[in-house]
Enzyme design. Structure first.
Site, PDB file in Angstrom:
ATOM      1  N   LYS A  11       0.834  -1.217   0.000  1.00 48.29           N
ATOM      2  CA  LYS A  11       0.000   0.000   0.000  1.00 48.29           C
ATOM      3  C   LYS A  11       0.860   1.255   0.000  1.00 48.29           C
ATOM      4  CE  LYS A  11       1.009   1.172   4.427  1.00 48.29           C
ATOM      5  NZ  LYS A  11       1.733   2.362   4.850  1.00 48.29           N
ATOM      6  N   GLY A  98       9.972  -0.672   3.945  1.00 46.68           N
ATOM      7  CA  GLY A  98       9.913   0.456   3.017  1.00 46.68           C
ATOM      8  C   GLY A  98       8.772   1.415   3.261  1.00 46.68           C
ATOM      9  N   ASP A 137      -1.525  -2.190  10.109  1.00 46.82           N
ATOM     10  CA  ASP A 137      -1.781  -2.176   8.668  1.00 46.82           C
ATOM     11  C   ASP A 137      -2.301  -3.513   8.136  1.00 46.82           C
ATOM     12  OD1 ASP A 137      -0.885   0.435   8.479  1.00 46.82           O
ATOM     13  OD2 ASP A 137       1.162  -0.141   7.949  1.00 46.82           O
TER      14      ASP A 137
END
Ligand code: C5P
Length: 296
Positions: A11, A98, A137
């Site tokens: 995402k 990341g 998440d």
């Protein structure tokens, strides 16, 4: 059933508005997630015990009980009482550490795959709840599309989107630690109140152009990430000075440039030339949430 193969998306946050920490240490968020068509594959096969193997990116990640995929499998065993095992092979394509929720995608994919492989029959609502206990998440990777996230990111509502987006992503091998970025946010903003809202962005997603969406991209963690990695700030500023809509993805260090699908190749080529020490990918969104690809 012997084998289930699931793909789970990474995402980008189109907006990530952050408030001061709650008593439990987590930060209240008002965020808009977009799932991207960069997927990790979770291949789960029946076995006597739990084991994990990672191929592709992140081959040096731990495969023991500290890996979020193994924690997801154990959470399912605990919730349902099953003693079934599985050998899980994850093919990683989402950059590691990341800011693109790769670890969360692996957990989401594992929940979906093992629910099927072990024939547990849990409803999506229940998987979302177990996912939320594993990480902020994880529910969004199950959910997919574009979603408005509240709480610490786990309270989700779908957002209707009228156009497809292309993203040029610049990643670096040296990841950033999410807790470290939040700690730096606290140091820089000792008096932070509640998070800003994302109403205008969500409206633009429903009835605006890509340029209108691009003008409303915002990430409150960017100042903290730039403080920890000044070269990130320099790259973001240079891309913005070129007239591009650019944002840090999540807690970074991935940089995401919003473009139209028609211009993505040209922009990627330009950024590859400008930033030779980064990896440049093209991705598209909104993509589907974690989904079953094969059952044997
Ligand atoms: O939920 P998750 O385990 O992915 O979060 C990783 C870390 O990021 C947390 O331990 C916390 O330090 C930070 N975090 C936060 N507020 C959030 C989400 C994450 O402080 N809303």
């Amino acid at each position: 059933m012997q084998r289930v193969l699931v793909s789970a998306p990474g995402k980008v946050n189109l907006a990530l508005r952050v408030g001061g920490p709650r008593p439990d240490g987590f930060h209240p968020l008002d965020t808009v997630f977009e799932a991207l068509d960069i997927f990790d594959d979770v291949d789960a096969q029946r076995a006597d015990a739990l084991s994990l193997e990672i191929i592709g990116l992140g081959e040096d990640l731990p495969v023991d009980g500290t890996n979020l995929a193994i924690r997801a499998a154990k959470a399912l065993q605990e919730k349902t009482g099953t003693t079934a095992g599985a050998h899980i092979t994850i093919t990683k394509r989402i950059p590691v550490a990341g800011g693109m929720a790769g670890g969360s995608a692996d957990a989401a994919g594992t929940l979906l795959a093992l629910n099927e492989l072990w024939e547990l029959g849990l409803r999506m609502e229940e998987l979302l709840q177990i996912g939320a206990e594993l990480g902020s998440d994880v529910p969004f990777s199950l959910f997919g599309g574009v979603a408005h996230g509240r709480g610490r990111g786990e309270e989700l509502e779908h957002v209707r989107v009228t156009s497809m987006h292309a993203w040029v992503l610049l990643t670096r091998p040296d990841g950033l630690s999410t807790p470290a970025v939040f700690r730096e946010f606290d140091r820089l903003h000792p008096d932070a109140g509640g998070p800003a809202d994302t109403v205008a962005l969500r409206r633009a997603l429903s009835d605006g152009t890509v340029d209108e969406v691009g003008a409303l991209l915002a990430n409150d963690l960017a100042v903290a990430a730039r403080s920890l990695r000044p070269e990130l700030g320099a790259a973001i500023d240079a891309i913005a000075a070129g007239g591009r809509h650019v944002i840090l993805s999540g807690s970074g260090p991935t940089i995401a440039v919003l473009v139209t699908p028609e211009e993505s190749q040209e922009v990627a080529a330009q950024l590859r030339a400008d930033f030779p020490d980064t990896q440049v990918y093209i991705a598209h969104g909104p993509a589907a949430g974690a989904h079953i690809r094969t059952v044997e």
